[in-house]
Design a protein around this motif. Sequence first.
Motif, PDB file in Angstrom:
ATOM      1  N   GLU A   1      -1.409   6.872   7.427  1.00 18.31           N
ATOM      2  CA  GLU A   1      -0.109   7.215   6.857  1.00 18.31           C
ATOM      3  C   GLU A   1       0.657   5.952   6.468  1.00 18.31           C
ATOM      4  O   GLU A   1       1.353   5.922   5.440  1.00 18.31           O
ATOM      5  N   GLN A   2       0.528   4.901   7.262  1.00 17.87           N
ATOM      6  CA  GLN A   2       1.160   3.637   6.906  1.00 17.87           C
ATOM      7  C   GLN A   2       0.575   3.072   5.623  1.00 17.87           C
ATOM      8  O   GLN A   2       1.302   2.479   4.802  1.00 17.87           O
ATOM      9  N   PHE A   3      -0.719   3.242   5.437  1.00 24.02           N
ATOM     10  CA  PHE A   3      -1.342   2.814   4.179  1.00 24.02           C
ATOM     11  C   PHE A   3      -0.742   3.579   3.002  1.00 24.02           C
ATOM     12  O   PHE A   3      -0.437   2.989   1.954  1.00 24.02           O
ATOM     13  N   LEU A   4      -0.558   4.877   3.157  1.00 25.38           N
ATOM     14  CA  LEU A   4       0.026   5.673   2.078  1.00 25.38           C
ATOM     15  C   LEU A   4       1.455   5.228   1.769  1.00 25.38           C
ATOM     16  O   LEU A   4       1.815   5.008   0.608  1.00 25.38           O
ATOM     17  N   SER A   5       2.275   5.086   2.813  1.00 25.23           N
ATOM     18  CA  SER A   5       3.695   4.794   2.596  1.00 25.23           C
ATOM     19  C   SER A   5       3.958   3.333   2.237  1.00 25.23           C
ATOM     20  O   SER A   5       4.895   3.038   1.492  1.00 25.23           O
ATOM     21  N   ASP A   6       3.135   2.404   2.755  1.00 28.33           N
ATOM     22  CA  ASP A   6       3.378   0.981   2.530  1.00 28.33           C
ATOM     23  C   ASP A   6       2.592   0.406   1.360  1.00 28.33           C
ATOM     24  O   ASP A   6       3.015  -0.605   0.769  1.00 28.33           O
ATOM     25  N   ARG A   7       1.437   0.999   1.042  1.00 22.73           N
ATOM     26  CA  ARG A   7       0.571   0.423   0.015  1.00 22.73           C
ATOM     27  C   ARG A   7       0.404   1.345  -1.193  1.00 22.73           C
ATOM     28  O   ARG A   7       0.726   0.957  -2.324  1.00 22.73           O
ATOM     29  N   LEU A   8      -0.100   2.542  -0.965  1.00 21.48           N
ATOM     30  CA  LEU A   8      -0.461   3.384  -2.103  1.00 21.48           C
ATOM     31  C   LEU A   8       0.753   3.912  -2.854  1.00 21.48           C
ATOM     32  O   LEU A   8       0.849   3.765  -4.078  1.00 21.48           O
TER      33      LEU A   8
END
Length: 296
Positions: free
Chosen positions: A161-168
């Motif tokens: 989820e952090q990847f989605l919110s911070d990167r993607l």
Amino acid sequence: MYNGLNWNFGHIVDRRFNPLLITFLLFGLTSLAFAADKHAPSKEIAWSKLQGLGDIEYFQLKNTKPNKTKHPYHIFVRLPDEYNQSEKVYYPTLYLLDGGTNFPLFAAYYSYLRAMEDVPALIIVGISYGNNDWRKGNDRSHDFTVTTIEREFWGGAQIFEQFLSDRLMPSIQEKYRVDSHKQVLFGQSLGGQFALYTSMYGDAPFFAVIASNPALHRNLDYFKQGMKKRDMRPKVYVSIAEFDDPTYKEPTLNWVEYWQKQNVEWEYNFDNLKGHNHLSASPVALRNGLKWIFNK
């Protein structure tokens, strides 16, 4: 005795060596090969001829968090047909988990939904692992799940989820005209578990989530914990297929019954899809979920 072709060819080549005739024969053979090759399958795929897929773009993105997957995510983006008509319009965006399957399915299906005005113009983002093999980087069982004592490799939902919110999501908003207040997530099975996780316990700025037959069979108790406080909780659409396997269906029904009794400020829609099974329900869940979310 019939040996005319062999004798004549040998006679021409070995005894008389007629260059003009040899050139003619070689030209004829080349022409035949070329004519046959016109009907051979092309190694290049004419994506533009699959007009239902629309305007597709692609890039890769890696997770930079600790305990991240070692492989990049393959990101596919389908832009709405209207996208280039005005630079002032920003669009709702649909993120598809299991994009390797769901993106080609829904990118084409979207053209039908738009034709019937079932959904608004959308940017569609598919998140794919590029294969179905966990040994080659398909980490869905890790990325989409919370912890369970039954599977030691589960439990990566927070990092994903952090990847989605911070990167993607920031990357998509940088590249495209995204309405940041209308971002929707779709997940099926374990992807449905992640959709519930991000709505109940996460931080990613989704406007709404669609959970099709969420698989809660190994960690149902986790999803009965009190929800994380949020200023704006994503709307939740949950579908349950009539003929889903009891292994998945019964825990989800248990979860629905539990939360219907709780006093929680949560905008949700629980939908039973008659006649469908665990996988056939996905297109209907997507259509019904989007219609409910956007009040179509």
